[in-house]
Scaffold this motif. Structure first.
Motif, PDB file in Angstrom:
ATOM      1  N   ARG A 156      29.592  40.365  40.872  1.00 60.34           N
ATOM      2  CA  ARG A 156      28.278  39.943  41.318  1.00 60.34           C
ATOM      3  C   ARG A 156      27.269  40.953  41.879  1.00 60.34           C
ATOM      4  NH1 ARG A 156      30.402  35.869  44.837  1.00 60.34           N
ATOM      5  NH2 ARG A 156      30.470  34.510  43.420  1.00 60.34           N
ATOM      6  N   SER A 157      27.754  42.148  41.868  1.00 64.42           N
ATOM      7  CA  SER A 157      26.599  43.325  42.631  1.00 64.42           C
ATOM      8  C   SER A 157      26.202  43.826  41.146  1.00 64.42           C
ATOM      9  CB  SER A 157      27.477  44.222  43.341  1.00 64.42           C
ATOM     10  OG  SER A 157      26.694  45.411  43.624  1.00 64.42           O
ATOM     11  N   PRO A 158      24.718  44.000  41.089  1.00 67.14           N
ATOM     12  CA  PRO A 158      24.150  44.668  40.082  1.00 67.14           C
ATOM     13  C   PRO A 158      24.460  46.166  39.896  1.00 67.14           C
ATOM     14  CG  PRO A 158      22.606  43.895  41.482  1.00 67.14           C
ATOM     15  CD  PRO A 158      23.905  43.184  41.788  1.00 67.14           C
ATOM     16  N   ALA A 159      24.701  46.627  41.020  1.00 71.58           N
ATOM     17  CA  ALA A 159      25.092  48.160  41.123  1.00 71.58           C
ATOM     18  C   ALA A 159      26.157  48.429  40.889  1.00 71.58           C
ATOM     19  CB  ALA A 159      24.846  48.533  42.763  1.00 71.58           C
ATOM     20  N   ASN A 160      27.150  47.450  40.523  1.00 76.76           N
ATOM     21  CA  ASN A 160      28.726  47.780  40.062  1.00 76.76           C
ATOM     22  C   ASN A 160      28.481  48.146  38.474  1.00 76.76           C
ATOM     23  OD1 ASN A 160      31.126  47.479  39.305  1.00 76.76           O
ATOM     24  ND2 ASN A 160      31.550  46.194  41.139  1.00 76.76           N
ATOM     25  N   PRO A 161      29.442  48.983  38.049  1.00 78.13           N
ATOM     26  CA  PRO A 161      29.525  49.138  36.903  1.00 78.13           C
ATOM     27  C   PRO A 161      30.560  48.198  36.187  1.00 78.13           C
ATOM     28  CG  PRO A 161      31.187  50.824  38.062  1.00 78.13           C
ATOM     29  CD  PRO A 161      30.082  49.966  39.164  1.00 78.13           C
ATOM     30  N   VAL A 162      31.122  47.532  36.947  1.00 79.41           N
ATOM     31  CA  VAL A 162      32.130  46.638  36.205  1.00 79.41           C
ATOM     32  C   VAL A 162      31.454  45.238  36.176  1.00 79.41           C
ATOM     33  CG1 VAL A 162      34.445  45.350  36.267  1.00 79.41           C
ATOM     34  CG2 VAL A 162      33.866  47.652  36.860  1.00 79.41           C
ATOM     35  N   GLN A 163      31.266  44.574  34.823  1.00 78.41           N
ATOM     36  CA  GLN A 163      30.468  43.347  34.752  1.00 78.41           C
ATOM     37  C   GLN A 163      31.260  42.274  34.284  1.00 78.41           C
ATOM     38  OE1 GLN A 163      27.400  43.066  36.169  1.00 78.41           O
ATOM     39  NE2 GLN A 163      27.637  44.976  36.569  1.00 78.41           N
ATOM     40  N   GLN A 164      32.647  42.422  34.105  1.00 78.32           N
ATOM     41  CA  GLN A 164      33.511  41.299  33.605  1.00 78.32           C
ATOM     42  C   GLN A 164      35.084  41.784  34.138  1.00 78.32           C
ATOM     43  OE1 GLN A 164      33.177  40.453  29.572  1.00 78.32           O
ATOM     44  NE2 GLN A 164      35.191  39.501  29.407  1.00 78.32           N
ATOM     45  N   ILE A 165      35.648  40.861  34.374  1.00 77.39           N
ATOM     46  CA  ILE A 165      37.086  40.929  35.096  1.00 77.39           C
ATOM     47  C   ILE A 165      38.017  39.780  34.597  1.00 77.39           C
ATOM     48  CG2 ILE A 165      38.723  41.348  36.998  1.00 77.39           C
ATOM     49  CD1 ILE A 165      36.299  42.406  38.580  1.00 77.39           C
ATOM     50  N   ARG A 166      39.202  39.981  34.009  1.00 75.34           N
ATOM     51  CA  ARG A 166      40.124  38.956  33.853  1.00 75.34           C
ATOM     52  C   ARG A 166      40.921  38.916  35.080  1.00 75.34           C
ATOM     53  NH1 ARG A 166      40.498  42.116  29.574  1.00 75.34           N
ATOM     54  NH2 ARG A 166      42.487  42.952  30.221  1.00 75.34           N
ATOM     55  N   PRO A 167      40.783  37.920  36.097  1.00 78.20           N
ATOM     56  CA  PRO A 167      41.401  37.965  37.359  1.00 78.20           C
ATOM     57  C   PRO A 167      42.830  37.718  37.100  1.00 78.20           C
ATOM     58  CG  PRO A 167      39.669  36.237  37.297  1.00 78.20           C
ATOM     59  CD  PRO A 167      39.514  37.029  36.163  1.00 78.20           C
ATOM     60  N   GLY A 168      43.185  37.009  36.341  1.00 82.21           N
ATOM     61  CA  GLY A 168      44.702  36.779  36.176  1.00 82.21           C
ATOM     62  C   GLY A 168      45.333  37.994  35.593  1.00 82.21           C
ATOM     63  N   ASP A 169      44.831  39.017  35.328  1.00 84.18           N
ATOM     64  CA  ASP A 169      45.340  40.133  34.863  1.00 84.18           C
ATOM     65  C   ASP A 169      45.354  41.086  35.747  1.00 84.18           C
ATOM     66  OD1 ASP A 169      46.027  42.783  33.604  1.00 84.18           O
ATOM     67  OD2 ASP A 169      44.802  42.388  31.590  1.00 84.18           O
ATOM     68  N   ASP A 170      46.463  41.455  36.668  1.00 79.19           N
ATOM     69  CA  ASP A 170      46.485  42.373  37.639  1.00 79.19           C
ATOM     70  C   ASP A 170      45.913  43.723  37.311  1.00 79.19           C
ATOM     71  OD1 ASP A 170      47.615  40.618  39.432  1.00 79.19           O
ATOM     72  OD2 ASP A 170      49.600  41.255  39.289  1.00 79.19           O
ATOM     73  N   ASP A 171      46.258  44.340  36.153  1.00 76.95           N
ATOM     74  CA  ASP A 171      45.802  45.484  35.869  1.00 76.95           C
ATOM     75  C   ASP A 171      44.230  45.668  35.709  1.00 76.95           C
ATOM     76  OD1 ASP A 171      48.507  46.732  35.665  1.00 76.95           O
ATOM     77  OD2 ASP A 171      48.635  46.288  33.698  1.00 76.95           O
ATOM     78  N   ASP A 172      43.842  44.665  34.985  1.00 71.97           N
ATOM     79  CA  ASP A 172      42.303  44.572  34.978  1.00 71.97           C
ATOM     80  C   ASP A 172      41.473  44.526  36.440  1.00 71.97           C
ATOM     81  OD1 ASP A 172      40.120  44.663  33.130  1.00 71.97           O
ATOM     82  OD2 ASP A 172      39.812  42.554  33.731  1.00 71.97           O
TER      83      ASP A 172
END
Length: 65
Positions: free
Chosen positions: A15-31
């Motif tokens: 949700r934060s635009p300051a964050n370098p991560v813009q997509q996450i697969r929450p079901g994938d613990d490693d991600d």
């Protein structure tokens, strides 16, 4: 963490635009771990920390902190 908590954490991270991560697969613990790590190591952008929670009433219900 429950699947719902993982989803909420992933949503809060991207949700934060300051964050370098813009997509996450929450079901994938490693991600999720990778996204958390990248966010923790990200420098502030334009004076905004990637960890600053989004503001507003809708943001409060999904923010894990």
């Amino acid at each position: 963490m429950t699947p719902e908590q993982k989803q909420q954490m992933g949503d809060a991270i991207v949700r934060s635009p300051a964050n370098p991560v813009q997509q996450i697969r929450p079901g994938d613990d490693d991600d999720l771990i990778d996204a958390y790590t990248k966010t923790a190591q990200a420098p502030a952008q334009d004076g905004k920390s990637p960890w600053k929670p989004p503001s507003g009433p809708a943001a409060c219900s999904a923010t894990p902190w």
